[in-house]
Design a protein around this motif. Structure first.
Motif, mmCIF file in Angstrom:
data_model
loop_
_atom_site.group_PDB
_atom_site.id
_atom_site.type_symbol
_atom_site.label_atom_id
_atom_site.label_comp_id
_atom_site.label_asym_id
_atom_site.label_seq_id
_atom_site.Cartn_x
_atom_site.Cartn_y
_atom_site.Cartn_z
ATOM 1 N N LYS A 53 0.837 -1.190 0.000
ATOM 2 C CA LYS A 53 0.000 0.000 0.000
ATOM 3 C C LYS A 53 0.873 1.241 0.000
ATOM 4 C CE LYS A 53 -1.918 1.138 3.973
ATOM 5 N NZ LYS A 53 -2.660 1.109 5.262
ATOM 6 N N SER A 54 0.257 2.383 -0.303
ATOM 7 C CA SER A 54 0.963 3.655 -0.204
ATOM 8 C C SER A 54 0.250 4.553 0.786
ATOM 9 C CB SER A 54 1.055 4.338 -1.580
ATOM 10 O OG SER A 54 -0.227 4.678 -2.068
ATOM 11 N N GLY A 55 0.984 5.563 1.280
ATOM 12 C CA GLY A 55 0.423 6.476 2.259
ATOM 13 C C GLY A 55 -0.428 7.554 1.605
ATOM 14 N N GLY A 56 -1.233 8.204 2.413
ATOM 15 C CA GLY A 56 -2.083 9.269 1.910
ATOM 16 C C GLY A 56 -3.374 8.751 1.312
ATOM 17 N N GLU A 57 -4.243 9.682 0.925
ATOM 18 C CA GLU A 57 -5.554 9.314 0.383
ATOM 19 C C GLU A 57 -5.707 9.674 -1.088
ATOM 20 O OE1 GLU A 57 -8.635 10.925 2.811
ATOM 21 O OE2 GLU A 57 -8.151 9.656 4.531
ATOM 22 N N LYS A 58 -4.634 10.192 -1.707
ATOM 23 C CA LYS A 58 -4.748 10.610 -3.106
ATOM 24 C C LYS A 58 -4.081 9.589 -4.014
ATOM 25 C CE LYS A 58 -5.346 15.483 -1.949
ATOM 26 N NZ LYS A 58 -4.865 16.875 -2.130
ATOM 27 N N ALA A 59 -3.008 9.964 -4.688
ATOM 28 C CA ALA A 59 -2.399 9.055 -5.653
ATOM 29 C C ALA A 59 -1.811 7.816 -4.978
ATOM 30 C CB ALA A 59 -1.305 9.781 -6.427
ATOM 31 N N LYS A 94 8.750 -13.006 -7.125
ATOM 32 C CA LYS A 94 9.488 -14.117 -6.523
ATOM 33 C C LYS A 94 9.174 -14.352 -5.057
ATOM 34 C CE LYS A 94 13.572 -12.649 -8.021
ATOM 35 N NZ LYS A 94 15.024 -12.650 -8.321
ATOM 36 N N ALA A 95 8.476 -13.438 -4.419
ATOM 37 C CA ALA A 95 8.106 -13.645 -3.018
ATOM 38 C C ALA A 95 7.280 -14.928 -2.895
ATOM 39 C CB ALA A 95 7.303 -12.457 -2.498
ATOM 40 N N PRO A 96 7.604 -15.801 -1.961
ATOM 41 C CA PRO A 96 6.856 -17.058 -1.823
ATOM 42 C C PRO A 96 5.533 -16.879 -1.079
ATOM 43 C CG PRO A 96 8.602 -16.979 -0.209
ATOM 44 C CD PRO A 96 8.765 -15.739 -1.044
ATOM 45 N N LYS A 97 5.053 -15.662 -1.035
ATOM 46 C CA LYS A 97 3.773 -15.329 -0.399
ATOM 47 C C LYS A 97 2.914 -14.576 -1.415
ATOM 48 C CE LYS A 97 6.184 -16.581 3.194
ATOM 49 N NZ LYS A 97 6.734 -15.705 4.222
ATOM 50 N N LEU A 98 1.615 -14.733 -1.326
ATOM 51 C CA LEU A 98 0.727 -13.956 -2.175
ATOM 52 C C LEU A 98 0.807 -12.481 -1.793
ATOM 53 C CD1 LEU A 98 -2.370 -16.333 -2.205
ATOM 54 C CD2 LEU A 98 -0.683 -16.025 -4.025
ATOM 55 N N VAL A 99 0.797 -11.615 -2.811
ATOM 56 C CA VAL A 99 0.884 -10.174 -2.596
ATOM 57 C C VAL A 99 -0.444 -9.523 -2.980
ATOM 58 C CG1 VAL A 99 2.049 -8.029 -3.222
ATOM 59 C CG2 VAL A 99 3.374 -10.163 -3.054
ATOM 60 N N ILE A 100 -1.048 -8.834 -2.030
ATOM 61 C CA ILE A 100 -2.270 -8.066 -2.264
ATOM 62 C C ILE A 100 -1.879 -6.599 -2.398
ATOM 63 C CG2 ILE A 100 -4.503 -7.360 -1.318
ATOM 64 C CD1 ILE A 100 -4.426 -9.898 0.413
ATOM 65 N N ALA A 101 -2.349 -5.933 -3.457
ATOM 66 C CA ALA A 101 -2.093 -4.507 -3.625
ATOM 67 C C ALA A 101 -3.357 -3.715 -3.309
ATOM 68 C CB ALA A 101 -1.627 -4.202 -5.044
ATOM 69 N N ARG A 102 -3.180 -2.652 -2.522
ATOM 70 C CA ARG A 102 -4.269 -1.744 -2.147
ATOM 71 C C ARG A 102 -4.056 -0.432 -2.901
ATOM 72 N NH1 ARG A 102 -4.115 2.803 0.977
ATOM 73 N NH2 ARG A 102 -5.899 3.356 2.301
ATOM 74 N N ILE A 103 -4.943 -0.144 -3.850
ATOM 75 C CA ILE A 103 -4.776 1.018 -4.729
ATOM 76 C C ILE A 103 -5.868 2.033 -4.397
ATOM 77 C CG2 ILE A 103 -4.385 1.753 -7.100
ATOM 78 C CD1 ILE A 103 -2.580 -0.553 -6.244
ATOM 79 N N GLN A 104 -5.529 3.043 -3.607
ATOM 80 C CA GLN A 104 -6.537 3.984 -3.131
ATOM 81 C C GLN A 104 -6.750 5.180 -4.052
ATOM 82 O OE1 GLN A 104 -3.457 4.079 -2.271
ATOM 83 N NE2 GLN A 104 -2.805 6.109 -1.616
ATOM 84 N N GLY A 105 -5.837 5.382 -5.010
ATOM 85 C CA GLY A 105 -5.942 6.539 -5.892
ATOM 86 C C GLY A 105 -5.244 6.266 -7.210
#
Length: 251
Positions: A53-59, A94-105
């Motif tokens: 995830k990224s910080g902030g509520e915009k981009a 390559k991470a041996p774990k599933l990656v979830i992306a949180r895209i807020q903007g």
């Protein structure tokens, strides 16, 4: 706020967060830290799923740092900078774990690549996407394998050629870049937490093998993305790119 990359672990969920005051754009040091944090979480036995995830509520991410692009004076430095995005994408792959992306903007350029490199991407209706690289004299070469893998060559070329247009979150959902789209950030965060919580209770070995199956055929990406970084590293030195970046920086 100053730029940062942080990670935390709770209940089997490793969350890595990046932030930059300029629209969450990504200078080289940020990219290196992000790749390192993702690898660290992937190697940590206490982590069963990773949330990006990224910080902030915009981009979500405005792509490459224009200031750093302007500072590049030779091909080696150009390749090194664009290898930053390559290294993050490969760390996610390559991470041996599933990656979830949180895209807020909004996600632009490399930000679209990060969304595409995740195993499951959730977004808000504000999360429009754009590949603007041609407008500054380069191309989305490093991220193209990840983006094409998610949305197909036709949609990738449409975005790349119509480089000034933002495509809506609904369009990104239709093209399978986003798995789910929500009305608000609150709803997005609830869905991310719920999914991560479920995955943290699943068999980690089964999830690791599922990821291996899903990413079959990408074993050459270390070399491929390095080649693409070299392409972009040469183009960024052109007069066209320098003039375009200066014009955007001054606007």
């Amino acid at each position: 706020m100053e730029a940062f990359v942080t990670s935390e672990i709770a209940g089997g969920v490793g969350t890595v967060t990046f932030f930059h005051p300029q629209g969450n754009s990504m200078p080289g040091v940020q990219l290196a830290r992000l790749a390192a944090e993702i690898k660290s979480l992937g190697d940590n036995p206490d982590v069963r799923v990773i949330v990006l995830k990224s910080g902030g509520e915009k981009a979500f991410c405005a792509g490459a740092s224009f200031s750093e692009l302007l500072s590049i004076t030779n091909e080696a430095d150009g390749k090194a900078f664009f290898s930053g995005f390559a290294n993050v994408i490969n760390a996610m792959r390559k991470a041996p774990k599933l990656v979830i992306a949180r895209i807020q903007g909004r996600a632009v350029g490399g930000g679209v690549g990060l969304a595409a490199a995740a195993d499951y991407t959730l977004a808000t209706e504000a999360a429009a996407v754009k590949l603007s690289e041609l407008t500054i004299g380069i191309g989305p070469f490093v991220i193209s394998p990840a983006v094409e893998r998610k949305i197909g060559t036709s949609a990738f070329m449409r975005m790349s050629i119509n480089a000034t247009q933002f495509y809506s979150a609904a369009w990104a959902h239709e093209k399978n870049l986003y798995a789910e789209v929500f009305d608000t950030i609150e709803a997005l965060d609830g869905a991310v937490a719920a999914l991560a919580g479920k995955l943290s209770a699943y068999n980690p070995e089964a999830m690791k093998l599922l990821k291996q199956v899903a990413w079959e055929g990408t074993e050459n990406w270390d070399a491929l993305l390095a080649e693409r970084a070299e392409m972009s590293g040469k183009l960024v030195l052109s007069d066209f790119t320098k003039q375009a970046l200066n014009a955007l920086k001054g606007s």
